[in-house]
Design a protein around this motif. Structure first.
Motif, PDB file in Angstrom:
ATOM      1  N   GLN A 160      -3.679 -13.818   6.086  1.00  0.00           N
ATOM      2  CA  GLN A 160      -3.287 -12.836   7.096  1.00  0.00           C
ATOM      3  C   GLN A 160      -3.757 -11.440   6.688  1.00  0.00           C
ATOM      4  OE1 GLN A 160       0.896 -14.333   6.855  1.00  0.00           O
ATOM      5  NE2 GLN A 160       0.840 -14.070   9.081  1.00  0.00           N
ATOM      6  N   SER A 161      -4.288 -10.718   7.638  1.00  0.00           N
ATOM      7  CA  SER A 161      -4.854  -9.385   7.349  1.00  0.00           C
ATOM      8  C   SER A 161      -3.872  -8.283   7.719  1.00  0.00           C
ATOM      9  CB  SER A 161      -6.164  -9.189   8.114  1.00  0.00           C
ATOM     10  OG  SER A 161      -5.936  -9.245   9.512  1.00  0.00           O
ATOM     11  N   PHE A 162      -3.918  -7.200   6.956  1.00  0.00           N
ATOM     12  CA  PHE A 162      -3.129  -5.999   7.226  1.00  0.00           C
ATOM     13  C   PHE A 162      -3.976  -5.001   8.023  1.00  0.00           C
ATOM     14  CE2 PHE A 162      -0.910  -7.733   3.573  1.00  0.00           C
ATOM     15  CZ  PHE A 162       0.417  -7.463   3.859  1.00  0.00           C
ATOM     16  N   THR A 163      -3.308  -4.163   8.783  1.00  0.00           N
ATOM     17  CA  THR A 163      -3.973  -3.122   9.570  1.00  0.00           C
ATOM     18  C   THR A 163      -3.432  -1.755   9.155  1.00  0.00           C
ATOM     19  OG1 THR A 163      -4.216  -4.626  11.447  1.00  0.00           O
ATOM     20  CG2 THR A 163      -4.474  -2.269  11.881  1.00  0.00           C
ATOM     21  N   VAL A 164      -4.337  -0.833   8.895  1.00  0.00           N
ATOM     22  CA  VAL A 164      -3.940   0.526   8.532  1.00  0.00           C
ATOM     23  C   VAL A 164      -3.610   1.300   9.799  1.00  0.00           C
ATOM     24  CG1 VAL A 164      -4.641   2.671   7.409  1.00  0.00           C
ATOM     25  CG2 VAL A 164      -5.407   0.476   6.485  1.00  0.00           C
ATOM     26  N   VAL A 165      -2.362   1.783   9.900  1.00  0.00           N
ATOM     27  CA  VAL A 165      -1.955   2.541  11.086  1.00  0.00           C
ATOM     28  C   VAL A 165      -1.665   4.003  10.751  1.00  0.00           C
ATOM     29  CG1 VAL A 165      -1.018   0.515  12.237  1.00  0.00           C
ATOM     30  CG2 VAL A 165       0.473   1.905  10.770  1.00  0.00           C
ATOM     31  N   GLY A 166      -1.678   4.353   9.444  1.00  0.00           N
ATOM     32  CA  GLY A 166      -1.391   5.733   9.077  1.00  0.00           C
ATOM     33  C   GLY A 166      -1.820   6.049   7.657  1.00  0.00           C
ATOM     34  N   ILE A 167      -1.979   7.331   7.379  1.00  0.00           N
ATOM     35  CA  ILE A 167      -2.328   7.827   6.042  1.00  0.00           C
ATOM     36  C   ILE A 167      -1.373   8.962   5.696  1.00  0.00           C
ATOM     37  CG2 ILE A 167      -4.111   8.897   4.608  1.00  0.00           C
ATOM     38  CD1 ILE A 167      -6.202   7.652   6.432  1.00  0.00           C
ATOM     39  N   TYR A 168      -0.792   8.909   4.491  1.00  0.00           N
ATOM     40  CA  TYR A 168       0.133   9.949   4.051  1.00  0.00           C
ATOM     41  C   TYR A 168      -0.607  11.216   3.618  1.00  0.00           C
ATOM     42  CZ  TYR A 168       4.019   6.597   3.832  1.00  0.00           C
ATOM     43  OH  TYR A 168       4.987   5.687   4.141  1.00  0.00           O
ATOM     44  N   LYS A 169       0.078  12.339   3.767  1.00  0.00           N
ATOM     45  CA  LYS A 169      -0.415  13.579   3.178  1.00  0.00           C
ATOM     46  C   LYS A 169      -0.307  13.499   1.650  1.00  0.00           C
ATOM     47  CE  LYS A 169       0.973  16.680   6.959  1.00  0.00           C
ATOM     48  NZ  LYS A 169       1.825  17.837   7.328  1.00  0.00           N
ATOM     49  N   PRO A 170      -1.120  14.256   0.928  1.00  0.00           N
ATOM     50  CA  PRO A 170      -0.989  14.253  -0.534  1.00  0.00           C
ATOM     51  C   PRO A 170       0.401  14.737  -0.953  1.00  0.00           C
ATOM     52  CG  PRO A 170      -3.051  15.304   0.130  1.00  0.00           C
ATOM     53  CD  PRO A 170      -2.246  15.104   1.373  1.00  0.00           C
ATOM     54  N   ALA A 171       1.136  13.885  -1.662  1.00  0.00           N
ATOM     55  CA  ALA A 171       2.471  14.242  -2.142  1.00  0.00           C
ATOM     56  C   ALA A 171       2.475  14.502  -3.633  1.00  0.00           C
ATOM     57  CB  ALA A 171       3.465  13.126  -1.810  1.00  0.00           C
ATOM     58  N   TYR A 172       1.369  14.141  -4.316  1.00  0.00           N
ATOM     59  CA  TYR A 172       1.233  14.273  -5.762  1.00  0.00           C
ATOM     60  C   TYR A 172       2.350  13.518  -6.481  1.00  0.00           C
ATOM     61  CZ  TYR A 172      -1.877  17.909  -4.101  1.00  0.00           C
ATOM     62  OH  TYR A 172      -2.865  18.593  -3.428  1.00  0.00           O
ATOM     63  N   LYS A 173       2.690  12.378  -5.909  1.00  0.00           N
ATOM     64  CA  LYS A 173       3.687  11.480  -6.485  1.00  0.00           C
ATOM     65  C   LYS A 173       3.152  10.057  -6.417  1.00  0.00           C
ATOM     66  CE  LYS A 173       7.518  14.503  -5.117  1.00  0.00           C
ATOM     67  NZ  LYS A 173       8.747  14.656  -4.319  1.00  0.00           N
ATOM     68  N   VAL A 174       3.989   9.114  -6.849  1.00  0.00           N
ATOM     69  CA  VAL A 174       3.537   7.732  -6.959  1.00  0.00           C
ATOM     70  C   VAL A 174       3.139   7.152  -5.604  1.00  0.00           C
ATOM     71  CG1 VAL A 174       5.855   6.788  -6.692  1.00  0.00           C
ATOM     72  CG2 VAL A 174       4.141   5.500  -7.976  1.00  0.00           C
ATOM     73  N   ILE A 175       3.696   7.667  -4.519  1.00  0.00           N
ATOM     74  CA  ILE A 175       3.390   7.112  -3.196  1.00  0.00           C
ATOM     75  C   ILE A 175       1.936   7.358  -2.802  1.00  0.00           C
ATOM     76  CG2 ILE A 175       4.008   9.156  -1.829  1.00  0.00           C
ATOM     77  CD1 ILE A 175       5.436   7.207   0.117  1.00  0.00           C
ATOM     78  N   ASP A 176       1.273   8.297  -3.456  1.00  0.00           N
ATOM     79  CA  ASP A 176      -0.130   8.579  -3.148  1.00  0.00           C
ATOM     80  C   ASP A 176      -1.037   7.385  -3.449  1.00  0.00           C
ATOM     81  OD1 ASP A 176       0.424  11.098  -2.248  1.00  0.00           O
ATOM     82  OD2 ASP A 176      -0.086  12.105  -4.136  1.00  0.00           O
ATOM     83  N   ARG A 177      -0.633   6.520  -4.362  1.00  0.00           N
ATOM     84  CA  ARG A 177      -1.481   5.394  -4.731  1.00  0.00           C
ATOM     85  C   ARG A 177      -0.883   4.040  -4.328  1.00  0.00           C
ATOM     86  NH1 ARG A 177       1.140   6.841  -9.586  1.00  0.00           N
ATOM     87  NH2 ARG A 177       2.080   5.061 -10.654  1.00  0.00           N
ATOM     88  N   LEU A 178      -0.024   4.056  -3.314  1.00  0.00           N
ATOM     89  CA  LEU A 178       0.596   2.828  -2.824  1.00  0.00           C
ATOM     90  C   LEU A 178       0.158   2.532  -1.400  1.00  0.00           C
ATOM     91  CD1 LEU A 178       4.288   3.236  -4.063  1.00  0.00           C
ATOM     92  CD2 LEU A 178       2.442   1.958  -5.156  1.00  0.00           C
ATOM     93  N   ILE A 179       0.225   1.252  -1.049  1.00  0.00           N
ATOM     94  CA  ILE A 179       0.017   0.790   0.326  1.00  0.00           C
ATOM     95  C   ILE A 179       1.376   0.313   0.822  1.00  0.00           C
ATOM     96  CG2 ILE A 179      -1.170  -0.860   1.812  1.00  0.00           C
ATOM     97  CD1 ILE A 179      -3.412  -0.951  -0.268  1.00  0.00           C
ATOM     98  N   VAL A 180       1.953   1.026   1.772  1.00  0.00           N
ATOM     99  CA  VAL A 180       3.336   0.792   2.192  1.00  0.00           C
ATOM    100  C   VAL A 180       3.351   0.009   3.497  1.00  0.00           C
ATOM    101  CG1 VAL A 180       5.540   1.880   2.747  1.00  0.00           C
ATOM    102  CG2 VAL A 180       4.019   2.936   1.066  1.00  0.00           C
ATOM    103  N   THR A 181       4.161  -1.038   3.524  1.00  0.00           N
ATOM    104  CA  THR A 181       4.311  -1.855   4.719  1.00  0.00           C
ATOM    105  C   THR A 181       5.791  -2.210   4.879  1.00  0.00           C
ATOM    106  OG1 THR A 181       3.538  -3.854   5.856  1.00  0.00           O
ATOM    107  CG2 THR A 181       3.853  -3.994   3.466  1.00  0.00           C
TER     108      THR A 181
END
Length: 445
Positions: A173-194
């Motif tokens: 099953q494939s994932f679809t990118v629906v958004g991109i976060y602003k730079p937060a300079y935290k760990v969430i910058d290098r995560l793919i959130v679903t």
């Protein structure tokens, strides 16, 4: 008489000695500045990466591993816990928010984290492009992920099993990118959130594929029962009774299976923030003592980690100080020897009207040149070393360290280096004030 020109010519008179003095002093300065800046940067980045997470609840194991894996995402998880624990945790009056996360897959080395809409609030993350996830198999990617992989809104990708890049065990099953976060300079910058449902759907789909051949086994079992059906009327009645009993058991089993399918949902951990300090003081001990889960406090565990790593930092710092002392001793011996070898030249300059202070400046300027050049190359060496270390962190942990400059530590280190070096230079040129001009000139003749 130009003191700077004389000092520069004296400095270039013995290039090998000048090179060794500058090189050894530069290495010590580079080590001191580099290790201090790296230690400060890592501590600040880890503490900043905690966001609003005050407690992590997960499977039994190492509390430090739980924090590193669930909050900083640089280690493997300790296991899974039931999703029902999330609902219990959220109902606790001391808890402000209980955000579940579930992970175990990646895309090109970047972790895919399933959670709720409250996950990005822990890191004050905002959407730069697109929108938030709404349905299963949609993702919002961190800014570092988008920059490094060149991904945009609308792109699709297949996840891989595990936490390291793996193109062999890809899901269907494939994932679809629906958004991109602003730079937060935290760990969430290098995560793919679903969503959590995305993680469950991907793995439940695989579990269903493993059970494809079960109906064939049931048909073979029915054929065997049909062969023995005509033995006798009494046996036939008994078989019907057994079949009815089996049918009831199968019906009950199906109901239990459906119930387990709902209640057997798992998450990796729960990220908790409290309404007041009372929850932080009481809940971790209660969870660790009265449940099959463990609670870890991120700030406390990171302090323990920094105490361990601080031993290495201190060891490297002491090595740098030892090199600094050896460098200053080398400078002292070199300048002391230079004053002795050039005693006749200096005495001759005194006879032509030069004062002791002018001679002192000539030799001192040469020492200051060595110190200033060493400071420059020390900064260069520290930046080169930090560049390589940051690249290692980025390649192995997908962790882009933001170097933090501590003005207080830097000024303190430079002051210590300059003080030790200047003391060495002053001790080396003290014989100038005790120089007997007549004896030196007469002996030379």
């Amino acid at each position: 008489m130009n003191n700077w020109k004389i000092s520069l010519k004296n400095f270039l008179h013995k290039p090998l000695y000048a090179f060794l003095s500058i090189f050894s002093l530069s290495i010590s300065i580079g080590l001191l500045l580099g290790i201090q800046q790296l230690d400060t940067s890592i501590q600040n980045q880890f503490e900043n990466g905690l966001g609003k997470v005050e407690m992590v609840v997960g499977a039994k194991g190492s509390p430090l591993q739980l924090v590193l894996s669930s909050v900083l995402h640089i280690d493997n998880p300790t296991g899974n816990i039931a999703f029902s624990e999330v609902e219990k945790m959220a109902k606790n009056p001391l808890v402000k928010s209980a955000v579940p996360i579930s992970y175990g897959d990646n895309y090109k080395g970047y972790r895919i984290v399933g959670s709720t809409l409250d996950f990005d609030k822990l890191y004050d993350a905002e959407i730069l492009e697109g929108r938030a996830v709404e349905t299963s198999m949609e993702t919002v990617i961190g800014n570092d992920v988008a920059q490094q992989l060149g991904m945009n809104v609308g792109d699709t990708f297949l996840s891989s099993h595990g936490l390291t890049e793996n193109s062999i065990e890809e899901h269907n099953q494939s994932f679809t990118v629906v958004g991109i976060y602003k730079p937060a300079y935290k760990v969430i910058d290098r995560l793919i959130v679903t969503t959590l449902e995305s993680i469950w759907d991907v793995h439940n789909h695989e579990d269903e594929n493993h059970e494809e051949h079960k109906p064939l086994e049931d048909e073979e079992h029915e054929d065997e029962e049909h062969e023995h059906k005509d033995d006798s009327d009494h046996a036939h009645k008994e078989e019907e009774h057994v079949q009815d009993h089996n049918h009831d058991e199968e019906h009950e089993h199906d109901e239990e299976h459906d119930l387990v399918h709902v209640d057997d949902r798992k998450v990796t951990s729960i990220l908790v923030s409290f309404r007041n300090p009372m929850g932080l003081m009481t809940m971790p001990r209660t969870i660790n003592a009265n449940s099959n889960m463990q609670a870890a406090l991120p700030k406390y565990e990171l302090e323990r980690l920094f105490r361990f790593t601080g031993v290495g930092v201190k060891a490297i710092s002491w090595i740098a100080y030892i090199i600094l002392l050896i460098s200053c001793i080398t400078i002292f011996i070199g300048f002391y020897k230079m004053v002795r070898e050039r005693a006749f030249d200096l005495a001759l300059m005194r006879t032509y009207g030069a004062s002791n202070f002018q001679l002192f400046r000539i030799v001192a300027i040469e020492g200051i040149l060595v110190l200033l050049i060493s400071l420059f190359f020390g900064f260069v060496f520290s930046k080169i070393g930090l560049h390589f270390i940051v690249n290692i962190f980025k390649s192995q942990f997908q962790q882009d360290i933001i170097l933090t400059f501590s003005a207080h530590q830097t000024v303190q280190t430079i002051f210590i280096v300059m003080f030790i070096a200047m003391v060495s230079i002053l001790l080396a040129i003290l014989p100038l004030f005790k120089m007997n001009i007549s004896n030196i000139i007469s002996n030379e003749k």
